[in-house]
Design a protein around this motif. Structure first.
Motif, short mmCIF file in Angstrom:
data_model
loop_
_atom_site.label_atom_id
_atom_site.label_comp_id
_atom_site.label_asym_id
_atom_site.label_seq_id
_atom_site.Cartn_x
_atom_site.Cartn_y
_atom_site.Cartn_z
N TYR A 89 -69.10 -51.09 17.78
CA TYR A 89 -69.31 -51.09 19.23
C TYR A 89 -70.04 -52.36 19.67
O TYR A 89 -69.76 -52.91 20.73
N VAL A 90 -70.99 -52.80 18.84
CA VAL A 90 -71.71 -54.04 19.13
C VAL A 90 -70.72 -55.21 19.11
O VAL A 90 -70.73 -56.06 20.00
N THR A 91 -69.86 -55.24 18.10
CA THR A 91 -68.86 -56.30 17.98
C THR A 91 -67.93 -56.32 19.20
O THR A 91 -67.63 -57.38 19.75
N ASN A 92 -67.49 -55.13 19.62
CA ASN A 92 -66.61 -55.04 20.80
C ASN A 92 -67.31 -55.54 22.06
O ASN A 92 -66.69 -56.21 22.90
N ASP A 93 -68.61 -55.20 22.19
CA ASP A 93 -69.38 -55.67 23.35
C ASP A 93 -69.44 -57.20 23.38
O ASP A 93 -69.31 -57.82 24.44
N ILE A 94 -69.66 -57.80 22.20
CA ILE A 94 -69.73 -59.26 22.10
C ILE A 94 -68.37 -59.86 22.47
O ILE A 94 -68.27 -60.86 23.19
N SER A 95 -67.30 -59.22 21.96
CA SER A 95 -65.95 -59.70 22.24
C SER A 95 -65.68 -59.71 23.75
O SER A 95 -65.15 -60.69 24.29
N TYR A 96 -66.07 -58.63 24.45
CA TYR A 96 -65.88 -58.57 25.91
C TYR A 96 -66.81 -59.55 26.62
O TYR A 96 -66.40 -60.26 27.54
N GLY A 97 -68.08 -59.55 26.21
CA GLY A 97 -69.09 -60.36 26.90
C GLY A 97 -68.82 -61.85 26.81
O GLY A 97 -69.01 -62.59 27.79
N ARG A 146 -65.82 -63.07 25.88
CA ARG A 146 -64.37 -63.23 26.05
C ARG A 146 -63.75 -63.95 24.85
O ARG A 146 -63.09 -64.98 25.00
N THR A 147 -64.01 -63.41 23.69
CA THR A 147 -63.46 -64.00 22.47
C THR A 147 -62.83 -62.91 21.62
O THR A 147 -62.99 -61.72 21.90
N GLN A 148 -62.12 -63.31 20.56
CA GLN A 148 -61.44 -62.33 19.72
C GLN A 148 -62.45 -61.55 18.87
O GLN A 148 -63.52 -62.05 18.53
N THR A 149 -62.06 -60.31 18.51
CA THR A 149 -62.97 -59.43 17.77
C THR A 149 -63.41 -60.04 16.45
O THR A 149 -64.58 -59.95 16.07
N GLU A 150 -62.48 -60.69 15.75
CA GLU A 150 -62.80 -61.31 14.46
C GLU A 150 -63.89 -62.38 14.63
O GLU A 150 -64.84 -62.45 13.85
#
Length: 415
Positions: free
Chosen positions: A236-244, A246-250
């Motif tokens: 969930y932290v990773t997904n938040d960073i991805s959204y925040g 605007r970068t890919q999950t990896e």
């Protein structure tokens, strides 16, 4: 190296599959090999794609085999999830020896008697943990072997799980061409490694924050008294960073591991990094403070949910402290954040072995400790051949019964 001395644990998590090879010599454990692979086919701790999970297990096993130079044939598998339930049961038998001395056979019989419990058809017994033995009414006995008595009783915790989840897990391991020596509840194994005897007695919550789920285990008076799983974790932290950002999950995962900080106050303004944003070929610069502003609310929420769940389970007033483990707690700033959210004493448990000094390995190392201490004691003290053999020409051995045949034999007396 004698194969009798080798124990292999298999920890199938949401982000990683970890294989740990432990060598037991004179009661002391040495970690001689570690293998890990990215976990595919697991979501929130549950298997959603068997073929991908099998491949992940094979990759992790290959990694560990190459490190040590032995072929892994048998593993102890860890299990966890919201389908796990605990219930207390009582077993009573008459001591069979003429001289009334309690032996291994009597202990085995009383444990089997405690396993006789009414279960719905979709549930299955995973394990049994004795709380205490009673000899002719005298309670508080931890090991009755060699005592004299007529009547032997046991108070035990029966661990049950959903048949579907257990069989899918076992199917994956067997498809990866491994034999299952035993299935161990992860919470028990982690508690074996992470908690001291006093912590287990005084009331402590062990919180394993993984990638896809957060497992809570409550220990009191020396025993596991409650367990629960929350469907939140480091993913969930990773997904938040991805959204925040605007970068890919990896990319977000790599940034989290390298620059992640759970507290805005602890983050450094001068710690900068560049991110390739989605829909653009231009990199944008961010600071660790920007990242901490994304991570802190989510980690706060996770610990808030943990505290709520412990209260819901009825242990709110009985808890004297929390012990954190799992891959997601190795981020900087987690400890002070957890202390303020949980409003209790908190520490992070880390295995003290070379090669696995990371909270992510607590469950795997705990499984090896648990097997060496408990699952062999009852077989008469001599270690069971459990894990590995040297590579080389192998002699043909009689084929072992299949998984479902073994399960049928194990549970036939309770059906």
């Amino acid at each position: 190296m004698s194969s009798n001395d080798i124990i292999v644990s298999l920890d199938i998590g949401t982000s990683k599959v970890r294989v740990i090879i432990g060598e037991v010599t004179n009661g002391a454990i040495n970690i001689i090999g570690v293998g890990s692979a990215d976990s595919e086919g697991i979501r929130k701790g549950a298997i959603v794609d068997i073929d991908q999970t099998v491949q992940s297990i094979r990759n992790a096993v290959d990694h560990a085999e190459r490190m040590v130079g032995i072929e892994i044939s048998d593993v102890y598998v860890g299990i966890q999830g919201n389908h796990i339930a605990l219930q207390t049961n009582h077993g009573v038998v008459a001591v069979s020896n003429e001289d009334r001395e309690i032996g291994e056979e009597d202990i085995e019989r009383v444990l089997q008697a405690a396993k006789v419990v009414a279960l719905p058809p979709e549930r299955e017994i995973i394990g049994l943990v004795p709380k205490q033995f009673l000899v002719d009414g005298l309670d508080g006995i931890s090991d009755p072997r060699g005592m004299i008595g007529v009547r032997l009783e046991v108070e035990a915790t029966v661990i049950t799980g959903a048949k579907t989840a257990i069989h899918n897990l076992m199917r994956c391991v067997e498809k990866a061409e491994l034999q299952i020596s035993g299935v161990i509840l992860m919470s028990l194994a982690s508690g074996q490694m992470a908690l001291t005897k006093d912590e287990k007695n005084m009331g402590t919550v062990l919180v394993d924050v993984g990638a896809g789920s957060c497992t809570i285990a409550v220990f009191d008076q020396g025993n596991l008294v409650g367990t629960s799983t929350l469907p939140v974790g480091g993913e969930y932290v990773t997904n938040d960073i991805s959204y925040g950002l605007r970068t890919q999950t990896e990319q977000a995962e790599k940034i989290k591991l390298k620059f992640g900080c759970s507290l805005v106050d602890d983050a450094a303004e001068d710690q900068k990094f560049k991110v390739m944003r989605m829909g653009s070929n231009v990199e944008k610069e961010f600071t660790q403070v920007d990242l901490a502003n994304i991570i802190e609310p989510r980690m706060q929420e996770i610990f808030h949910l943990v505290r709520q769940e412990v209260r819901r389970m009825g242990f709110g007033d009985k808890v004297n402290g929390y012990v954190l483990t799992g891959g997601s707690v190795s981020m900087s700033g987690v400890l002070p954040l957890a202390q303020s959210e949980l409003e209790a004493t908190v520490r992070i448990a880390v295995p003290d072995y070379i090669g696995v000094r990371d909270p992510a390995y607590t469950s795997g190392v705990g499984m090896i400790q648990y097997v060496s201490r408990y699952m062999r004691v009852r077989s008469g003290g001599s270690p069971k051949k459990s894990a590995a053999r040297k590579q080389g020409p192998t002699t043909s051995a009689p084929s072992k019964p299949g998984l479902f045949e073994r399960l049928k034999n194990m549970f036939s007396e309770f059906i």
